[in-house]
Design an enzyme around this catalytic site. Structure first.
Site, PDB file in Angstrom:
ATOM      1  N   SER A  51       0.846  -1.189   0.000  1.00 12.51           N
ATOM      2  CA  SER A  51       0.000   0.000   0.000  1.00 12.51           C
ATOM      3  C   SER A  51       0.885   1.244   0.000  1.00 12.51           C
ATOM      4  CB  SER A  51      -0.955  -0.055   1.197  1.00 12.51           C
ATOM      5  OG  SER A  51      -1.991   0.876   1.076  1.00 12.51           O
ATOM      6  N   ASP A 203      -8.938  -5.358  -5.042  1.00 15.45           N
ATOM      7  CA  ASP A 203      -8.379  -4.327  -4.172  1.00 15.45           C
ATOM      8  C   ASP A 203      -9.097  -3.021  -4.476  1.00 15.45           C
ATOM      9  OD1 ASP A 203      -6.873  -2.383  -2.880  1.00 15.45           O
ATOM     10  OD2 ASP A 203      -4.967  -3.403  -3.257  1.00 15.45           O
ATOM     11  N   HIS A 230      -7.251  -5.976  -0.688  1.00 10.11           N
ATOM     12  CA  HIS A 230      -6.067  -5.174  -0.395  1.00 10.11           C
ATOM     13  C   HIS A 230      -5.204  -5.791   0.699  1.00 10.11           C
ATOM     14  CE1 HIS A 230      -3.715  -1.480  -0.193  1.00 10.11           C
ATOM     15  NE2 HIS A 230      -3.889  -1.432   1.122  1.00 10.11           N
TER      16      HIS A 230
END
Length: 252
Positions: A51, A203, A230
């Site tokens: 991320s 995601d 995610h």
């Protein structure tokens, strides 16, 4: 087998002062990584990030490619206008209108959601600060995994969500302290670094298009699109990350 260094970036988790945004920029974090590596006498390392961590790993590699032996990345976020608009300026409402509504309802009409949330989270009114930090984190926890979340509140008790909320808003407000599309504009500097990318097909925080775009600029990478969301704990993400960690770090 691995000599692993975990660090809590400035203002987060156990770092002090907690939740502080003072002297807290992407450039400061890049410098911090070098300070840590020098302190530990590591000349070069494999860098693992997911991320925002994928953004920071890529940015670090662009600035210091000689110190990066390889990259293992999950949930690619290119820290550009596209990613920001999707995550925090309404892109999510196409998939989770109810979640977006809860988040947006706390923002007065005409106000920028990021700026308003950050202002409340930095308030001296502790109750107000806690409320907005909680709602920011609740927003993200509501769609971070492919698995059904029966209780986002329970998930929020497992980590320092308040620092995550404050720092996310701080960095997003400042466009991550980068020029637009910095990573892709400088991709040539890291195009030959051995890279593994793991990205969930579902995601909703970081759209898969960002992973495909990153892959297109690299010469020595593998892109794994998983049946996952995610979260690194989604089963296929987790298993693929373990496999890629093994592959990337044992090729020499």
């Amino acid at each position: 087998k691995y000599n692993v260094v975990f660090f809590d970036q400035r203002g987060t988790s156990r770092s002090k002062p907690f939740g502080s945004i003072e002297n807290n920029t992407t450039q400061d974090l890049v410098s911090d990584i070098n300070i840590l590596l020098d302190q530990l006498s590591f000349e070069n390392v494999y860098v693992f990030g997911g991320s925002w961590g994928s953004s920071l790993a890529l940015i670090y590699a662009i600035h210091h490619p000689q110190r990066v032996k390889g990259l293992i990345l999950r949930g690619i976020w290119l820290a550009n206008k596209y990613g920001l608009e999707h995550y925090i300026n309404g892109g999510i409402k196409e998939f989770f209108p109810d979640v977006w509504q809860r988040f947006a309802n706390l923002v007065p009409e005409g106000e920028n959601p990021v700026n308003y949330y950050l202002e409340q989270m930095l308030s001296d009114d502790q109750e107000l600060s806690d409320k907005y930090a909680y709602e920011w984190a609740f927003y993200e926890m509501s769609f971070y995994t492919i698995n059904k979340i029966s209780d986002p509140h329970e998930a929020l008790q497992t980590f320092s969500y308040k620092s995550m909320a404050i720092l996310e808003a701080h960095f997003i407000k400042n466009n991550c302290f980068l020029t637009e599309d910095f990573i892709m504009e400088n991709i040539d500097k890291i195009k030959d670094i051995r890279t593994a990318i793991v990205h969930g097909r579902y995601d909703f925080i970081c759209p898969p298009a960002q992973a495909f775009r990153l892959q297109s600029g690299l010469n020595n990478s593998i892109l794994n699109i998983t049946n996952a969301g995610h979260s690194s704990s989604d089963e296929e993400n987790k298993n693929t990350l373990i496999a890629e960690l093994e592959r990337v770090t044992t090729y020499e």
